[in-house]
Design a protein around this motif. Structure first.
Motif, PDB file in Angstrom:
ATOM      1  N   UNK A   1       0.824  -1.208   0.000  1.00  0.00           N
ATOM      2  CA  UNK A   1       0.000   0.000   0.000  1.00  0.00           C
ATOM      3  C   UNK A   1       0.858   1.259   0.000  1.00  0.00           C
ATOM      4  N   UNK A   2       1.962   1.249   0.737  1.00  0.00           N
ATOM      5  CA  UNK A   2       2.850   2.403   0.755  1.00  0.00           C
ATOM      6  C   UNK A   2       3.457   2.653  -0.621  1.00  0.00           C
ATOM      7  N   UNK A   3       3.768   1.592  -1.323  1.00  0.00           N
ATOM      8  CA  UNK A   3       4.335   1.732  -2.658  1.00  0.00           C
ATOM      9  C   UNK A   3       3.315   2.281  -3.650  1.00  0.00           C
ATOM     10  N   UNK A   4       2.051   1.942  -3.423  1.00  0.00           N
ATOM     11  CA  UNK A   4       0.990   2.387  -4.331  1.00  0.00           C
ATOM     12  C   UNK A   4       0.508   3.796  -3.997  1.00  0.00           C
ATOM     13  N   UNK A   5       0.212   4.035  -2.700  1.00  0.00           N
ATOM     14  CA  UNK A   5      -0.464   5.276  -2.341  1.00  0.00           C
ATOM     15  C   UNK A   5       0.243   6.177  -1.366  1.00  0.00           C
ATOM     16  N   UNK A   6       1.319   5.716  -0.758  1.00  0.00           N
ATOM     17  CA  UNK A   6       2.077   6.576   0.137  1.00  0.00           C
ATOM     18  C   UNK A   6       1.356   6.968   1.403  1.00  0.00           C
ATOM     19  N   UNK A   7       0.608   6.028   2.031  1.00  0.00           N
ATOM     20  CA  UNK A   7      -0.115   6.348   3.256  1.00  0.00           C
ATOM     21  C   UNK A   7       0.835   6.830   4.340  1.00  0.00           C
ATOM     22  N   UNK A   8       1.941   6.126   4.504  1.00  0.00           N
ATOM     23  CA  UNK A   8       2.885   6.505   5.542  1.00  0.00           C
ATOM     24  C   UNK A   8       3.495   7.866   5.264  1.00  0.00           C
ATOM     25  N   UNK A   9       3.769   8.161   4.001  1.00  0.00           N
ATOM     26  CA  UNK A   9       4.334   9.463   3.654  1.00  0.00           C
ATOM     27  C   UNK A   9       3.383  10.594   4.015  1.00  0.00           C
TER      28      UNK A   9
END
Length: 335
Positions: free
Chosen positions: A258-266
């Motif tokens: 998910x982080x690679x797709x949408x950057x939630x953590x960013x």
């Protein structure tokens, strides 16, 4: 095959109809709500868009479809209450609460996907007339107000920023959308894209704003609950990062994808810290106690009970079936 498709195939059904790119219904006053009368093996909604829950004897029941039921308990909130991540209606939080609650009243699903506290309150105002007698209300919420509080003041207006802002203003007629107003300033700007000329508020400012908005609306929930003769409890919803720093192997695999797709953590990584949860919870709890409203910070409760390899989350906000069942059991012990 991706980790999400392999580990959580039910998410494809949600993405088809119940995400920003799905079948959003634009509604007066409320902004948007779920598709009405939707049918699938994963999620079903009634004639006005509320998701069905399941009674103790397996019967589907909803806000607009509860014939023969004289009194209910209400689980209100946003997408976690709605049940994003559940493989079926009988695995959502309201259904699992009913399954484990010895009391006779079923729990209704009063969740609105991507709602802030303003919309949660409006949902109650607009659809209260459909409800039978309400014995208890649990408002299971908190993340969306804080996540949206990072928007600059010009994006919040008087009642808080909202998700799907870009889609909403794109749907407006050109003569309205192009007028010199806040509509024009908001057009095309989503919840995680602040204006270039305004700084992102500090975490302290975000916490101040989210707490004020939450307590402002909680007071109105309290007024309605008193009128209904219902017990009211506010539950600060758990996030994966608030429960534990490292998830189960399945969770970590999904989170990385998910982080690679949408950057939630960013975008929201600063919110996921445990100290933010404790600070936010303390602020809301103080205000809730002053009103005489019960309060639960569920993240530390889950942290104390969960095992390292226990898989609860399908993303950092929503639960899988085991997670819904586990959280429902823990919540009932605290109400």
């Amino acid at each position: 095959m991706s980790a999400r498709a392999r580990l959580t195939p039910q998410m494809q059904d949600y993405e088809a109809k119940f995400t920003d790119g799905g079948d959003v219904r634009w509604l007066p006053y409320l902004m948007y709500f779920h598709p009405a009368g939707h049918r699938s093996t994963t999620v079903n909604t009634d004639s006005v868009g509320f998701r069905y829950a399941t009674t103790a004897d397996g019967r589907p029941v909803s806000v607009a479809d509860h014939d023969g039921i004289d009194s209910v308990r209400l689980l209100a909130g946003s997408s976690t209450v709605f049940g994003i991540g559940a493989a079926g209606d009988d695995w959502t939080l309201p259904s699992r609460l009913t399954a484990h609650d010895p009391r006779p009243e079923p729990w209704l699903n009063f969740g609105g996907r991507s709602f802030n506290s303003t919309q949660e309150l409006l949902l109650l105002t607009l659809y209260r007339h459909l409800l039978p007698k309400v014995e208890e209300i649990v408002l299971f919420s908190g993340f969306n107000n804080l996540g949206l509080a990072r928007q600059p003041q010009s994006r919040r207006g008087d009642h808080g920023a909202f998700f799907n802002a870009g889609q909403f203003f794109d749907a407006l007629p050109a003569e309205v959308a192009d007028s010199p107003s806040m509509f024009q300033r908001l057009r095309g700007i989503g919840p995680s894209r602040p204006a270039q000329d305004e700084p992102v508020p500090s975490m302290e400012e975000q916490l101040d704003y989210a707490t004020d908005l939450t307590l402002r609306h909680l007071r109105q929930w309290q007024t309605v609950a008193k009128d209904l003769g219902a017990k009211l409890t506010y539950v600060l919803q758990p996030l994966a990062g608030w429960v534990r720093p490292t998830g189960s192997p399945e969770e970590e695999e999904i989170f990385a994808e998910l982080d690679a797709i949408g950057g939630f953590t960013a975008t929201y990584g600063d919110i996921l810290r445990t100290e933010v949860n404790l600070d936010y919870a303390a602020r809301i709890e103080t205000g809730a106690k002053e009103m005489g409203v019960g309060f639960v910070n569920l993240s530390p409760v889950l942290a104390d009970a969960i095992t390292d390899d226990q898989w609860l989350f399908v993303d950092r906000i929503h639960f899988n079936d085991e997670g819904h069942d586990f959280v429902a059991r823990k919540l009932l012990q605290l109400l």
